[in-house]
Structure formats: C-alpha cells, structure tokens
Design a protein around this motif. Structure first.
Motif, short mmCIF file in Angstrom:
data_model
loop_
_atom_site.label_atom_id
_atom_site.label_comp_id
_atom_site.label_asym_id
_atom_site.label_seq_id
_atom_site.Cartn_x
_atom_site.Cartn_y
_atom_site.Cartn_z
N ALA A 128 21.76 39.11 -13.76
CA ALA A 128 21.16 37.72 -13.40
C ALA A 128 19.72 37.69 -13.77
O ALA A 128 19.19 36.59 -14.17
CB ALA A 128 21.34 37.82 -11.79
N ALA A 129 18.98 39.00 -13.73
CA ALA A 129 17.70 38.88 -14.35
C ALA A 129 17.50 38.37 -15.62
O ALA A 129 16.58 37.57 -16.03
CB ALA A 129 16.98 40.50 -14.06
N VAL A 130 18.32 38.75 -16.63
CA VAL A 130 18.23 38.15 -18.04
C VAL A 130 18.88 36.62 -17.99
O VAL A 130 18.40 35.84 -18.71
CB VAL A 130 19.26 39.11 -18.79
N ASP A 131 19.74 36.52 -17.42
CA ASP A 131 20.45 35.21 -17.34
C ASP A 131 19.38 34.11 -16.56
O ASP A 131 19.51 33.03 -17.33
CB ASP A 131 21.79 35.31 -16.72
N GLN A 132 18.89 34.62 -15.98
CA GLN A 132 17.84 33.54 -15.05
C GLN A 132 16.43 33.54 -15.83
O GLN A 132 15.61 32.80 -15.21
CB GLN A 132 17.88 33.85 -13.72
N GLY A 133 16.21 34.31 -16.83
CA GLY A 133 14.99 34.21 -17.48
C GLY A 133 13.94 35.15 -16.98
O GLY A 133 12.75 34.90 -17.45
N ARG A 134 14.29 35.99 -15.96
CA ARG A 134 13.21 36.81 -15.36
C ARG A 134 12.82 38.12 -16.35
O ARG A 134 12.03 38.73 -16.50
CB ARG A 134 13.54 37.45 -14.00
N ALA A 135 13.98 38.23 -17.49
CA ALA A 135 13.51 39.19 -18.37
C ALA A 135 13.96 38.70 -19.68
O ALA A 135 15.02 37.99 -19.72
CB ALA A 135 14.43 40.47 -17.94
#
Length: 306
Positions: A128-135
C-alpha cells in the motif's frame, strides 16, 4: 506433483519470518566477525579446508543497458522496507535501519545520482505504501504474486532463496544427490515447501518432520538425523552463529526451483512506473559490475547460502 497449496506457501512465509526474528540477536552478535576470516570461508561438512564463499550472480555480464535519463527520475528516491527481517532489514543497536536491503537501496540511489530516504513500515503495509505513493519503491522481499502484481511491478531478481542440505562436519555424504541421500535420515520442518521438495525428489530418504527448524537442527547436533534440509539463508545464519557450535556445514546444492522456493528478492515499484523499474535494473547491473554487490553480500552473509 501439484504446486504447494496457498496454505503451505503462507505457512512457509510465516515460518521464514519467525525464524529471522528469532535469529536477530544472534546475528547482531556475530556481525562484527564478518570482515575477518568468516567473510572469506564457510564451514565444510566434509571436514576438509573451508570452501571459498560463493557469491551468486543474477546478471548477464555481456548485456549493456542504457543509462537512464536522470531528468526523468525523482531527485530523491523514497524506499520503504520493514525493520524486523535480519539480516536484510532491521533496526540496529543505534536505532537506525541497517541490513543488506538497506545498503543495496543506498547503492541504487548512488548509482542513479539521486538522494535517498529509507523508511520502515510494517511488512503488510509495504504494498500500500508504494501503491498509494508514500514511497517510490519497496525493498523488503515483497513476493511477486498475482495479488501484488495488480498494483506493483518488479525489477529483475537481485537475490534468490535457495534450499540447502546441512550435515555434521566430517560425517555427511560427499554430495546431496538422490542416490547419496537415499540412505540418510533427513530432518525437515513439516508441511512446508521444503518437505514437499524432499518427497518429490528425495523420496527414498528417511524423512523426519519437525515442528520448527530449531528442532531439526538440534536433532542434527545430537546425531538423531544425518542431514537437515531447509531455507539456505536461515541455515547460513545458524552455521555462522554460536547456536550451531561449529557442528555442521552445507552439503551439495543449492536447490533453486522457483516452483517450491519462490522467485527471490526484487525491488517493487508502482505498476506502470517503467522508467523507475528500468532505472533500478540498470543500477543493479552496474552495482554488480563494479563489485559493490559482492562487497555487500560478503558483509551480510559471511557464510554463503549458495
């Protein structure tokens, strides 16, 4: 034989994760020894001279990749990882993130002339961190499955997860072939991909199952089994630590069948981010060619699992 069931695969992942957590303290105690002799040799079960460390290579040295356009890449690459998976990514004695994956992420940033941030999140939140743009990318052993591929793309593999046999020094067979193992008692954790592999290719051996790897390792030390078969990474850490008492060494292998043991480690980026994915592939290739990968591997895996 059919592919291992999803239940077996999930149990295999949970068992691997639990094993690494249990070994964290032991690994931290052993790490300062790595730059010395331990980084250049590993136990030999046959009782002879220690074998040189074998560093795996996942890159075609003849391939020439075009350097990515820095203007099309973020000036700061935001990596995310977990902090409970030694020796890949964990919180060190000073509270900072350390580990093979952490060092490799920094090397990728350096190769791409980008600044680097590396943050820790719970493992089940990395996708989710990558998919949501946090990483921008996750470097923590996120598996490439139909579920994760729905939101992520993956770089080329930078590390495999082979299985290995371990035997007592001076008492094991010369190699781990079905013929030589057929007369041996082999310990393995029950209801895992490693047991399934043994029953598929080493079914003439006397296979003894255990509830956990520690039980199988203790049986090996006591001579109740002749060999233990399991995850090479976990076994390498055990061999390099004090719990093994210097009893044992690898025999034969490695066994790398992805059907049983997965596709290994890759960097995960958001689906469709081909520019960053290709840039990471370029960086990994250059890191290998420059010898940086070998340096990092020898630092974090003084007993090679290949």
């Amino acid at each position: 034989m059919d592919n291992p069931s999803p239940i077996r695969v999930s149990r295999r992942a949970a068992a691997r994760r639990a094993a690494f957590l249990a070994l964290a303290a032991a690994f931290l105690a052993v790490l300062p020894l790595a730059p010395g002799g331990g980084a250049n040799a590993q136990p030999a079960a046959g009782g002879g001279a220690a074998a040189p460390v074998k560093v795996p290579n996942f890159w075609n040295v003849e391939r020439r990749m075009e350097r990515p356009d820095a203007a099309r890449l973020p000036k700061t690459l935001r990596f995310v990882t977990s902090d409970d998976y030694p020796p890949f990514n964990f919180t060190g004695a000073g509270g900072a993130l350390v580990g093979f994956n952490v060092d490799l992420a920094r090397a990728i940033c350096n190769e791409l002339d980008a600044s680097c941030t590396i943050a820790a999140e719970p493992f089940d939140q990395l996708v989710a961190a990558v998919d949501q743009g946090r990483a921008d990318a996750a470097i923590a052993g996120v598996a490439a499955t139909p579920s994760t591929r729905a939101s992520l793309d993956f770089s080329e593999r930078y590390l495999g997860t082979p299985a290995r046999f371990v035997g007592r020094s001076g008492a094991g067979p010369a190699d781990a072939t079905p013929e030589l193992v057929a007369a041996k008692r082999v310990g393995v954790v029950g209801r895992t991909a490693h047991e399934a592999f043994l029953r598929s290719f080493f079914n003439e051996a006397a296979i003894r199952t255990y509830a956990d790897l520690k039980g199988a390792q203790e049986a090996l030390r006591k001579g109740e089994v002749d060999l233990v078969f399991g995850d090479g990474i976990t076994l390498a850490i055990w061999l390099n630590g004090t719990d093994s008492g210097g009893c044992c060494g690898f025999i034969g292998g490695p066994f790398t069948e992805s059907r049983f043991f997965g596709d290994g480690f890759a960097v995960a980026v958001r689906a469709g981010n081909d520019g960053l994915r290709h840039a990471v592939d370029y960086a990994l290739q250059r890191i290998w060619e420059k010898g940086i990968y070998t340096t990092l591997y020898l630092r974090w895996f003084p007993v090679s699992f290949y």
